[in-house]
Design a protein around this motif. Structure first.
Motif, PDB file in Angstrom:
ATOM      1  N   LYS A 110      67.222 114.227  37.826  1.00 33.01           N
ATOM      2  CA  LYS A 110      66.705 114.674  36.526  1.00 33.01           C
ATOM      3  C   LYS A 110      66.888 113.596  35.464  1.00 33.01           C
ATOM      4  O   LYS A 110      66.051 113.419  34.583  1.00 33.01           O
ATOM      5  N   GLU A 115      60.621 114.533  32.691  1.00 33.28           N
ATOM      6  CA  GLU A 115      60.593 115.978  32.940  1.00 33.28           C
ATOM      7  C   GLU A 115      59.344 116.418  33.704  1.00 33.28           C
ATOM      8  O   GLU A 115      59.381 117.401  34.461  1.00 33.28           O
ATOM      9  N   GLN A 116      58.242 115.706  33.543  1.00 37.11           N
ATOM     10  CA  GLN A 116      57.007 116.110  34.208  1.00 37.11           C
ATOM     11  C   GLN A 116      57.115 116.078  35.723  1.00 37.11           C
ATOM     12  O   GLN A 116      56.308 116.696  36.442  1.00 37.11           O
ATOM     13  N   HIS A 118      60.085 116.950  37.339  1.00 41.58           N
ATOM     14  CA  HIS A 118      61.265 117.720  37.740  1.00 41.58           C
ATOM     15  C   HIS A 118      60.945 118.833  38.725  1.00 41.58           C
ATOM     16  O   HIS A 118      61.819 119.267  39.480  1.00 41.58           O
TER      17      HIS A 118
END
Length: 329
Positions: A110, A115-116, A118
């Motif tokens: 992470k 984040e795209q 994750h």
């Protein structure tokens, strides 16, 4: 670098599992999308590093830099998990290290990935866990090395890494991975996993020889016969994966090189590095990808698919064209 990046980006993640249960599954494996994409990926990286040195200045994407930091953190876990004393089959301290890997890897991924990406971590995590050896058998081998390259392939399929990262993927990230694995081997006395020892290339690794022989060109600084000579590999081992691997073998094995590493000794008699590289690619299929004891541990999910490669329609060049409806305008 893969056949279907865009469609994979829309694919949900799933925990990958082994699917090659017995020897009869080897043909479906060779006919699978995974086999095709993996072999093309290995060949693409082989071409990308041709004639380059590990020390060359190569652009590094932010994600690649963070993945190297991830490996640095895994390396630091060794200091937190000291050896417990060598037994007949390795050191049980490795199990502490591996438990820490499994405990921390999700968070480390992470931190390394935007984040795209994750929602792919469950799938990525499985390949990362499989990249450093087996905590039950206390061993490590080319199947674990293969898992790490599948991890890289997954990152390319979701476009976290791109074709522009190819050179750094091998010469910076994979090189760091190899250093970490060698420290694990030496610290915890990991057994070679199913190794043929002197009859294969090396007890633990293969790809440093494949990609490393692409780095060493026919008009480069040394000839194949000089690669096993300490006078040459000693000073160049940090620049070339192949020579670094030769140096490592000589550090962990005793006796004449032609005795403990007879295959590599024979390969040193090949006249040109281009021929060595071609032979390494064929040998990688024969000794790694096409061996059931290794293939049985490969994990398959949505990103690394066991589905067959779609067959051509068979219509050929002379397919009868569809009839054309005349315009009414």
């Amino acid at each position: 670098m893969s056949d279907s990046k865009s469609e994979d980006n829309a694919t949900s993640s799933q925990k990958p599992v082994p699917k090659i249960k017995d020897i009869s599954m080897m043909k479906p494996w060779k006919d699978s999308k995974a086999y095709r994409e993996y072999t093309l990926f290995v060949q693409s990286l082989n071409r990308a590093v041709h004639g380059l040195k590990n020390s060359d200045s190569i652009p590094m994407s932010p994600i690649l830099e963070k993945l190297i930091i991830l490996l640095d953190k895994l390396d630091s876990f060794i200091d937190q998990c000291p050896p417990k004393g060598r037994s007949r089959f390795g050191d049980a301290g490795y199990r502490d290290w591996y438990a820490k890997l499994k405990q921390e890897s999700e968070q480390l991924l992470k931190e390394a990935l935007p984040e795209q990406f994750h929602n792919y971590i469950e799938e990525l995590n499985a390949y990362l866990h499989d990249s450093f050896g087996n905590s039950t058998r206390l061993d490590y081998g080319t199947g674990h090395e293969l898992a790490f390259v599948l991890f890289l392939l997954c990152l390319c399929k979701i476009e976290a890494l791109t074709e522009q990262d190819s050179r750094a993927m091998v010469l910076k990230l994979f090189a760091r991975y190899i250093d970490l694995c060698r420290r694990l081997q030496r610290t915890y006395y990991l057994e070679p996993a199913g190794s043929k020892g002197q009859w294969c290339l090396d007890d633990y690794q293969f790809l440093p020889f494949l990609w490393g022989s692409s780095q060493l060109t026919d008009d480069g600084p040394i000839e194949p016969k000089q690669a096993i000579d300490e006078r040459f590999y000693r000073d160049l081992s940090n620049d070339y994966l192949y020579l670094g691997a030769i140096k490592y073998i000589n550090e962990v094995k005793t006796g004449p090189f032609f005795e403990h590493s007879s295959t590599l000794y024979d390969i040193s008699n090949v006249a040109q590095w281009s021929k060595v590289n071609q032979g390494m690619l064929k040998m990688y299929h024969g000794e790694v990808l096409d061996k059931f004891p290794i293939a049985q541990h490969i994990l398959f999910g949505n990103l690394i698919s066991f589905d067959p490669v779609p067959k051509p329609s068979g219509d050929g060049l002379f397919k009868k064209p569809a009839s054309v409806t005349q315009s009414t305008k």
